[in-house]
Design a protein around this motif. Sequence first.
Motif, PDB file in Angstrom:
ATOM      1  N   VAL A 288     -33.910  -9.119  26.476  1.00 51.02           N
ATOM      2  CA  VAL A 288     -34.456 -10.464  26.316  1.00 51.02           C
ATOM      3  C   VAL A 288     -33.330 -11.423  26.681  1.00 51.02           C
ATOM      4  O   VAL A 288     -32.339 -11.546  25.950  1.00 51.02           O
ATOM      5  CB  VAL A 288     -34.933 -10.715  24.872  1.00 51.02           C
ATOM      6  CG1 VAL A 288     -35.508 -12.118  24.747  1.00 51.02           C
ATOM      7  CG2 VAL A 288     -35.967  -9.665  24.463  1.00 51.02           C
ATOM      8  N   GLU A 289     -33.455 -12.064  27.826  1.00 49.85           N
ATOM      9  CA  GLU A 289     -32.379 -12.911  28.333  1.00 49.85           C
ATOM     10  C   GLU A 289     -32.282 -14.210  27.526  1.00 49.85           C
ATOM     11  O   GLU A 289     -33.240 -14.615  26.867  1.00 49.85           O
ATOM     12  CB  GLU A 289     -32.605 -13.230  29.815  1.00 49.85           C
ATOM     13  CG  GLU A 289     -32.736 -12.001  30.713  1.00 49.85           C
ATOM     14  CD  GLU A 289     -31.479 -11.130  30.727  1.00 49.85           C
ATOM     15  OE1 GLU A 289     -30.399 -11.619  30.312  1.00 49.85           O
ATOM     16  OE2 GLU A 289     -31.587  -9.961  31.145  1.00 49.85           O
ATOM     17  N   ASN A 290     -31.109 -14.848  27.610  1.00 45.99           N
ATOM     18  CA  ASN A 290     -30.862 -16.063  26.830  1.00 45.99           C
ATOM     19  C   ASN A 290     -31.941 -17.125  27.025  1.00 45.99           C
ATOM     20  O   ASN A 290     -32.370 -17.774  26.072  1.00 45.99           O
ATOM     21  CB  ASN A 290     -29.495 -16.657  27.195  1.00 45.99           C
ATOM     22  CG  ASN A 290     -28.355 -15.931  26.507  1.00 45.99           C
ATOM     23  OD1 ASN A 290     -28.581 -14.987  25.746  1.00 45.99           O
ATOM     24  ND2 ASN A 290     -27.128 -16.351  26.767  1.00 45.99           N
ATOM     25  N   GLU A 291     -32.392 -17.291  28.276  1.00 41.96           N
ATOM     26  CA  GLU A 291     -33.373 -18.346  28.545  1.00 41.96           C
ATOM     27  C   GLU A 291     -34.739 -18.041  27.936  1.00 41.96           C
ATOM     28  O   GLU A 291     -35.558 -18.955  27.746  1.00 41.96           O
ATOM     29  CB  GLU A 291     -33.503 -18.595  30.047  1.00 41.96           C
ATOM     30  CG  GLU A 291     -33.946 -17.406  30.870  1.00 41.96           C
ATOM     31  CD  GLU A 291     -32.767 -16.611  31.434  1.00 41.96           C
ATOM     32  OE1 GLU A 291     -32.958 -15.956  32.478  1.00 41.96           O
ATOM     33  OE2 GLU A 291     -31.673 -16.643  30.824  1.00 41.96           O
ATOM     34  N   ASP A 292     -35.015 -16.768  27.631  1.00 35.97           N
ATOM     35  CA  ASP A 292     -36.316 -16.390  27.050  1.00 35.97           C
ATOM     36  C   ASP A 292     -36.295 -16.333  25.524  1.00 35.97           C
ATOM     37  O   ASP A 292     -37.356 -16.291  24.886  1.00 35.97           O
ATOM     38  CB  ASP A 292     -36.747 -15.022  27.579  1.00 35.97           C
ATOM     39  CG  ASP A 292     -36.947 -15.018  29.081  1.00 35.97           C
ATOM     40  OD1 ASP A 292     -37.437 -16.030  29.610  1.00 35.97           O
ATOM     41  OD2 ASP A 292     -36.598 -14.005  29.728  1.00 35.97           O
ATOM     42  N   ARG A 293     -35.111 -16.317  24.935  1.00 34.35           N
ATOM     43  CA  ARG A 293     -35.017 -16.119  23.488  1.00 34.35           C
ATOM     44  C   ARG A 293     -35.635 -17.244  22.655  1.00 34.35           C
ATOM     45  O   ARG A 293     -36.306 -16.954  21.657  1.00 34.35           O
ATOM     46  CB  ARG A 293     -33.555 -15.893  23.087  1.00 34.35           C
ATOM     47  CG  ARG A 293     -32.999 -14.590  23.620  1.00 34.35           C
ATOM     48  CD  ARG A 293     -31.542 -14.393  23.228  1.00 34.35           C
ATOM     49  NE  ARG A 293     -30.958 -13.258  23.944  1.00 34.35           N
ATOM     50  CZ  ARG A 293     -29.734 -12.825  23.778  1.00 34.35           C
ATOM     51  NH1 ARG A 293     -28.922 -13.440  22.895  1.00 34.35           N
ATOM     52  NH2 ARG A 293     -29.267 -11.805  24.462  1.00 34.35           N
TER      53      ARG A 293
END
Length: 364
Positions: A288-293
């Motif tokens: 889960v990438e930073n932009e999706d968290r």
Amino acid sequence: YCDFNSHAVPDGKLSLDLEQEYLQALVADFKTQIDFAQGRAIHSVFIGGGTPSLISAKGYQWLFAQLKALLAFEEDCEITLEANPGTVEHDPFAGYLEAGINRLSIGVQSFNADHLKKLGRIHSDDDAVSAIQHAKQAGFQRVNVDLMHGLPEQSISDALYDLQQAIEIAPPHLSWYQLTIEPNTAFGSRPPVLPEDETLWDIQEQGHQLLLDAGYQQYEISAYAKPGFECRHNLNYWQFGDYLGIGCGAHGKITLPQENRIIRTAKVKHPKGYLDPERAFLDQSWNVENEDRPFEYFMNRMRLFQPVPKAEFTLRTGLAAESVEPMFAKAYEQGLLQQTATEWQVTELGHRYLNSLLTMLMEE
């Protein structure tokens, strides 16, 4: 409406050999996940997605003994078994209680025979009442009843009747949610005629008040409980906690704080592949990438009615609370969200239009 991972056994009945083969696979799968626990004890177990009451009580007793030998379970660990009134075939509920299961979630959906038939359920309204009563007589203190509203051709009085029937039986927890049409289901390919939006809103408003008057508290968008009977396992989901996904088609979510990683896992979906000794249990995993968290966190956390601590957001996502403030400008302006120095709070209007609020955040 239900796209859980269910498969028919070859001869229509789960043999003890197949049961033991599957339970042994669960233990082997669990062993591959132990490092993800990172020294933490198991806080809750949820056995669901299909018809888990087809497994015998002895089978579960064996399973829990194996799992507890591998990883500590908290002393008051909540262990939930999903059970459909028409598929409790193996053992009386007392057997499951003795095996270590201490919470039942019974998929009633409706106490109306016509609506059950339209939903494709194999149990009757009498079966539903009987299952709940048997669970309580067996000694289960923690029982959830699943009910749906907004069913095909359902009137307001029909929906309220379902709630009144449940309230009379008095389970300590009620899941009450609106029917949604999911892809890859019978309703997805042949959509039924559903009640108008105005009827749906009246059902929601009047049903909510009925539950409050009966002593239930709404702690999540579709969950009501008597004080102290909230589902611990689901609370962990909504708080963006970690969980191990064990079993055919199971999903998991793990945080690795030292690596600043959040991993999601999915196991092999078909039983034939899952039980193949030449194949790994893990089908896929992804970060889960930073932009999706932020969206993944708030999509879960905003379902709860309690405030959202900013410190919890940072703990769960590894991101500073200030980093998401630009996402909230429109929500503040429209009265969907409020904040203090330490927490955010979805307003009554925000919970009413939660999908709109989440869509707004996703667009940002």
